[in-house]
Design a protein around this motif. Structure first.
Motif, PDB file in Angstrom:
ATOM      1  N   ILE A 115     -33.486  27.197   7.468  1.00 17.57           N
ATOM      2  CA  ILE A 115     -32.695  25.986   7.660  1.00 17.57           C
ATOM      3  C   ILE A 115     -32.763  25.118   6.402  1.00 17.57           C
ATOM      4  CG2 ILE A 115     -32.516  23.840   8.977  1.00 17.57           C
ATOM      5  CD1 ILE A 115     -33.528  25.455  11.408  1.00 17.57           C
ATOM      6  N   GLY A 116     -33.934  24.996   5.818  1.00 20.17           N
ATOM      7  CA  GLY A 116     -34.086  24.209   4.597  1.00 20.17           C
ATOM      8  C   GLY A 116     -33.280  24.779   3.442  1.00 20.17           C
ATOM      9  N   GLY A 124     -39.799  28.402  15.940  1.00 23.11           N
ATOM     10  CA  GLY A 124     -39.048  27.459  15.120  1.00 23.11           C
ATOM     11  C   GLY A 124     -39.666  27.222  13.751  1.00 23.11           C
ATOM     12  N   PHE A 125     -40.996  27.304  13.663  1.00 22.88           N
ATOM     13  CA  PHE A 125     -41.674  27.102  12.385  1.00 22.88           C
ATOM     14  C   PHE A 125     -41.226  28.126  11.356  1.00 22.88           C
ATOM     15  CE2 PHE A 125     -45.230  28.000   9.519  1.00 22.88           C
ATOM     16  CZ  PHE A 125     -45.387  26.755   8.962  1.00 22.88           C
ATOM     17  N   TRP A 126     -40.986  29.347  11.791  1.00 23.62           N
ATOM     18  CA  TRP A 126     -40.573  30.402  10.865  1.00 23.62           C
ATOM     19  C   TRP A 126     -39.102  30.279  10.501  1.00 23.62           C
ATOM     20  CZ3 TRP A 126     -44.689  32.274   8.895  1.00 23.62           C
ATOM     21  CH2 TRP A 126     -45.845  32.348   9.659  1.00 23.62           C
ATOM     22  N   LEU A 168     -37.709  27.351   9.927  1.00 20.80           N
ATOM     23  CA  LEU A 168     -37.589  26.151   9.101  1.00 20.80           C
ATOM     24  C   LEU A 168     -37.230  26.439   7.639  1.00 20.80           C
ATOM     25  CD1 LEU A 168     -37.765  23.109   9.367  1.00 20.80           C
ATOM     26  CD2 LEU A 168     -40.174  23.258   8.763  1.00 20.80           C
TER      27      LEU A 168
END
Length: 146
Positions: free
Chosen positions: A81-82, A74-76, A78
């Motif tokens: 999505i931003g 999920g960190f990658w 982000l």
């Protein structure tokens, strides 16, 4: 009795969510984000794709916020999505400004004859720089310290 409270809470929550999402999509429709975006990009034949993407994005975002999945990757995801959120809100803000005729009124008041592109870019870049400062620098804007 506890079961009835849970059922009532679920019904109120579901009804509230339906009301809010209906209002948000009505606002997006009234402002005319989708048709204006399709017109500006000469892609009116893909207007159904735009509408579907907004619906899928809204449902996915609501589900992710509700269930809070913990993805190891999920960190990658982000930054993607931003970026997508920034593009959407930028388009929404510019459509709202256009509907309210903010830019034509501003250009008449300051007697701007040329350079509309630079005015719009200055507004967009100012918003972007402000958001980056707020989100990337911890404590950059702390209303409690003012």
């Amino acid at each position: 009795m506890m079961f009835a409270k849970h059922v009532l809470s679920a019904l109120v929550g579901f009804g509230s969510g339906m009301l809010i999402s209906g209002a948000v999509f009505a606002f997006i429709t009234i402002v005319g984000v989708v048709p204006r975006l399709a017109q500006k990009t000469n892609s009116t034949r893909y207007i159904k794709v735009y509408e579907g993407a907004i619906m899928v994005g809204g449902i996915t975002g609501a589900a992710a916020g509700l269930f809070m999945p913990e993805w190891s990757w999920g960190f990658w995801l982000l930054p993607v999505i931003g970026l997508a959120s920034g593009v959407f809100y930028g388009c929404l803000a510019m459509s709202l400004a256009e509907v309210l005729n903010v830019i034509p009124i501003l250009t008449r008041r300051v007697r701007l004859q040329r350079g509309m592109f630079f005015l719009v870019m200055a507004i967009a870049l100012g918003k972007m720089i402000g958001a980056l400062l707020y989100f990337l620098i911890p404590g950059f804007y702390d209303p409690g310290s003012m």
